[in-house]
Enzyme design. Structure first.
Site, mmCIF file in Angstrom:
data_model
loop_
_atom_site.group_PDB
_atom_site.id
_atom_site.type_symbol
_atom_site.label_atom_id
_atom_site.label_comp_id
_atom_site.label_asym_id
_atom_site.label_seq_id
_atom_site.Cartn_x
_atom_site.Cartn_y
_atom_site.Cartn_z
ATOM 1 N N ASP A 12 61.232 66.615 96.790
ATOM 2 C CA ASP A 12 62.167 66.462 95.680
ATOM 3 C C ASP A 12 63.476 65.914 96.227
ATOM 4 O O ASP A 12 64.048 66.478 97.176
ATOM 5 C CB ASP A 12 62.415 67.802 94.984
ATOM 6 C CG ASP A 12 61.202 68.275 94.184
ATOM 7 O OD1 ASP A 12 60.159 67.588 94.216
ATOM 8 O OD2 ASP A 12 61.299 69.338 93.546
ATOM 9 N N ASP A 133 55.607 69.728 81.250
ATOM 10 C CA ASP A 133 56.491 70.771 81.778
ATOM 11 C C ASP A 133 56.734 71.788 80.681
ATOM 12 O O ASP A 133 57.099 71.419 79.559
ATOM 13 C CB ASP A 133 57.822 70.168 82.219
ATOM 14 C CG ASP A 133 57.647 69.059 83.257
ATOM 15 O OD1 ASP A 133 56.714 69.166 84.070
ATOM 16 O OD2 ASP A 133 58.439 68.103 83.242
#
Length: 250
Positions: A12, A133
């Site tokens: 990330d 998500d």
């Protein structure tokens, strides 16, 4: 698609650094590395052939923010790289795939503009992943900052015939906390759709890998592993070995 569970180590990116967030909160970022390319190379040398990269700044900005770091990762990692974060239009999809990314992950744009996903999946067969998500079973968007009234199953149904290669399901409430993967919800989603599902959020240790590896025939394609690898509670080489063995302990 392979019969073995795919292990996706995660990188990330925030301002060029390798970080992990807690529950998607940019203010709760832990920096793990200043050299994303070197980290990608380490993962490849450990045996990983798939990599999951997220442009966190891009997810909030709505456009690419860590392109230089991603380019360096592409050079360092000769396997399959999947990238998400701020990919909101066809120009972004075209751009990333032309730079050596293998699969792009579309989240917010998939929610707001399903036709974009369908068009992209036709143009790039096998290269479009939809991010689902969720918090408490409901889809979140805009870098997990906004909650919708659409359920995970409803989101999956939108793309049943779109030709997407996989659904990336993240339990936002567990992400980065090492509470254990929400295998129950992940398996429920896999049972509700014919699209392969990638598990994400909260992977804690080898037990999560063993459980998910037993369900590749039930539609589980892979699992994203982030903080557990960085903190040392999950050994990547051991995870890869378990994945190849279909969940059987060595």
């Amino acid at each position: 698609m392979t019969d073995s569970l795919i292990i996706f180590p995660a990188i990330d990116l925030k301002e060029g650094h390798v970080v992990r967030l807690s529950e998607g909160d940019m203010d709760r970022a832990t920096i793990y590395d200043d050299d994303p390319a070197a980290r990608a190379r380490q993962f490849y040398e450990a045996g990983a052939r798939y990599l999951h990269v997220v442009d966190l700044d891009g997810a909030f900005a709505g456009h690419a923010m860590n392109a230089a770091a991603v380019d360096a990762i592409v050079k360092a990692f000769p396997g399959t790289i999947e990238l998400g974060g701020g990919i909101r239009d066809m120009n972004a999809i075209d751009g990333w795939l032309s730079r050596g990314i293998s699969r792009v992950v579309i989240g917010t744009a998939a929610f707001e503009n399903p036709d974009l996903v369908k068009e992209a999946a036709q143009k790039y067969p096998g290269q479009i992943v939809v991010a689902v998500d969720a918090r408490d079973g409901m889809v979140t968007t805009k870098g997990w900052a906004e909650q919708s009234e659409i359920s995970v199953t409803e989101m999956a149904e939108r793309f049943a015939d779109a030709g997407v290669v996989a659904l990336l399901y993240t339990d936002v409430g567990r992400d980065g906390l090492k509470k254990g993967c929400n295998s129950e919800a992940t398996l429920a989603l896999a049972a509700a759709t014919d699209i392969p599902v990638i598990a994400s959020g909260g992977v804690k240790d080898i037990g999560d890998i063993e459980l998910l590896a037993r369900h590749t025939k039930d539609g589980i394609e892979g699992v994203i592993c982030g903080r557990a690898i960085y903190d040392g509670s999950l050994d990547l080489k051991a995870a890869l070995a378990i994945a190849r063995q279909g969940g059987a302990s060595a």
